[in-house]
Design an enzyme around this catalytic site. Structure first.
Site, mmCIF file in Angstrom:
data_model
loop_
_atom_site.group_PDB
_atom_site.id
_atom_site.type_symbol
_atom_site.label_atom_id
_atom_site.label_comp_id
_atom_site.label_asym_id
_atom_site.label_seq_id
_atom_site.Cartn_x
_atom_site.Cartn_y
_atom_site.Cartn_z
ATOM 1 N N HIS A 164 3.362 0.487 0.334
ATOM 2 C CA HIS A 164 2.427 0.162 1.407
ATOM 3 C C HIS A 164 2.095 1.358 2.288
ATOM 4 C CE1 HIS A 164 -0.019 -2.219 3.903
ATOM 5 N NE2 HIS A 164 0.776 -3.265 4.112
ATOM 6 N N ASP A 378 -12.422 -4.292 -14.139
ATOM 7 C CA ASP A 378 -12.747 -4.438 -15.563
ATOM 8 C C ASP A 378 -12.358 -3.158 -16.297
ATOM 9 O OD1 ASP A 378 -13.827 -4.768 -18.067
ATOM 10 O OD2 ASP A 378 -15.888 -5.088 -17.381
#
Length: 431
Positions: A164, A378
């Site tokens: 993070h 994708d």
């Protein structure tokens, strides 16, 4: 359910990258020192009559070598992710840009996509199966981890664990878009901006606002057992919720107000007590001058909305949504600089490290992924059918997300104590 790792490797950048210590801002250091686990599910493509060429392409579905090569190329512009967390001068945490590489795991599972993703619920088990695990988020840990899991049905799950301190949600999806674009054979998109000194504290620090959400005492609640459920908000329910708010109320403000009310009902909070909502605001366009559009780091500031439980329950929903909107709207350049300076003073007093991670039972934290390109992942075999956190980290936390298509329901992923679930379900769906 079992998963077996068949390949584990460190993937280094495909070219020589800068070697230096990367300074981390106070906003980077104010986040939990953990890896954020996300999972992307890609169902097996439907068979068609495309002939031999298509069969050959299907045979290479999520070919690991293609993903690994694209990852190596993505780590050139995103080179801090190939480094390691380190302790710099004065004990301040920084990123040591060593170029050692990101962890890349290929695994095979004995279960199908439907068994996990038809009614997916973030959990420690889902994270254990689908995302690499780091024993610690402290230095000198690896910063980026990826697992490509081939499922028994022919589908694939891609799990990512990004530390993070390296980035917020916007940064994570920025990296994913670059990685997936390279896997599709496209040229790299706009380069990430790594200089975090744009968020350096002023000298001397100046704190004209109060920032209770960052107080060392705020997140020191006791950990409570919880489970996570996904609550669909179909278009008809969403329209009804927004109709009860002022015209122009955002989806985030309206859905969060509705969620807040259902939580207060489920937990039977006393009407005279305070309940607080922890709201995040992306500051990239709120600073003057704005941060670069491709700023790669944590650019989120948090604020608290405090309301009487009785008001949440009895006032019109629009009253609650308006309070949320006001809190998000007040995060401007002056407010952000005040937060950064407050964190500077807090770190000098040595209190920042003492902060816990758990909210009191009266409170709620709602993160919005609305408008984020979470489904633009994708790799060349189609967009994911599902994207979600693999695990939540405390009761009272929620994510508001949109499905892959614009007409899909908005989803609320909400972590709550098991004993409140039945009452919450009824309150959320208006029974």
């Amino acid at each position: 359910m079992k998963v077996e790792a068949v390949e584990t490797a460190l993937v280094a950048p495909s070219e020589v990258t800068p070697r230096h210590a990367l300074w981390l801002s106070n906003l980077d250091l104010a986040v939990p020192k953990t890896h954020t686990p996300l999972v992307y599910y890609y169902p097996k493509p439907a068979p068609s009559d495309g002939g031999a060429a298509e069969e050959e392409e299907a045979g290479s579905f999520f070919e690991p070598a293609r993903l690994r090569e694209a990852l190596a190329r993505a780590l050139v512009p995103f080179y801090p992710l190939a480094g390691r967390l380190a302790v710099g001068p004065g004990g301040r945490i920084e990123i040591d840009c060593t170029g050692e590489g990101a962890l890349f795991v290929v695994a095979r599972a004995d279960f199908t996509g439907d068994e996990v993703f038809r009614d997916f619920e973030p959990s420690p088990e889902a994270r254990r199966l689908l995302v690499p695990f780091a024993e610690s988020g402290d230095p000198p840990c690896v910063l980026a981890m990826v697992q490509v899991t081939f499922l028994r049905c022919g589908g694939v799950a891609v799990g990512t664990g990004m530390h993070h301190v390296t980035m917020d949600g916007a940064g994570a999806f920025q990296f994913i878009r670059t990685w997936t674009g390279l896997a599709r054979g496209e040229a790299p998109s706009a380069s990430p901006f790594h200089d975090r000194t744009l968020l350096r504290a002023r000298s001397p620090p100046h704190v004209p606002f109060e920032h209770p959400v960052y107080s060392p005492s705020y997140l020191n609640g006791a950990p409570r057992p919880f489970v996570t459920r996904v609550y669909a908000v179909p278009p008809k329910l969403l329209a009804d919720i927004k109709a009860r708010c002022a015209p122009g109320a955002s989806t985030y403000c309206a859905v969060t107000a509705h969620l807040w009310r259902a939580m207060c009902v489920a937990r039977s909070l006393p009407a005279e007590s305070d309940t607080r909502l922890r709201v995040p605001a992306n500051i990239r366009q709120r600073l003057r001058p704005p941060l670069p559009a491709t700023y790669f780091g944590n650019a989120i500031v948090r604020d608290l909305v405090t309301v009487k439980v009785g008001d949440v329950l009895s006032q019109p929903l629009g009253f609650v949504a308006e309070r949320i909107k006001r809190a998000v709207s007040r995060v401007d350049d002056a407010f952000v600089r005040s937060v950064v300076d407050y964190l500077e003073l807090e770190s000098e007093e040595g209190s920042q490290a003492a902060r816990g991670q758990f909210m009191p039972e009266s409170d709620l934290w709602v993160v919005s992924w609305l408008g984020m390109p979470i489904y633009d992942a994708d790799f060349g075999w189609g967009r994911p059918g599902f994207v979600a956190p693999a695990q939540m980290f405390g009761s009272g936390t929620a994510y508001v997300t949109q499905g892959p298509e614009k007409d899909d329901p908005v989803n609320v992923l909400f972590a709550l104590e098991p004993e409140y679930l039945q009452c919450f379900d009824k309150a959320f769906y208006g029974e």
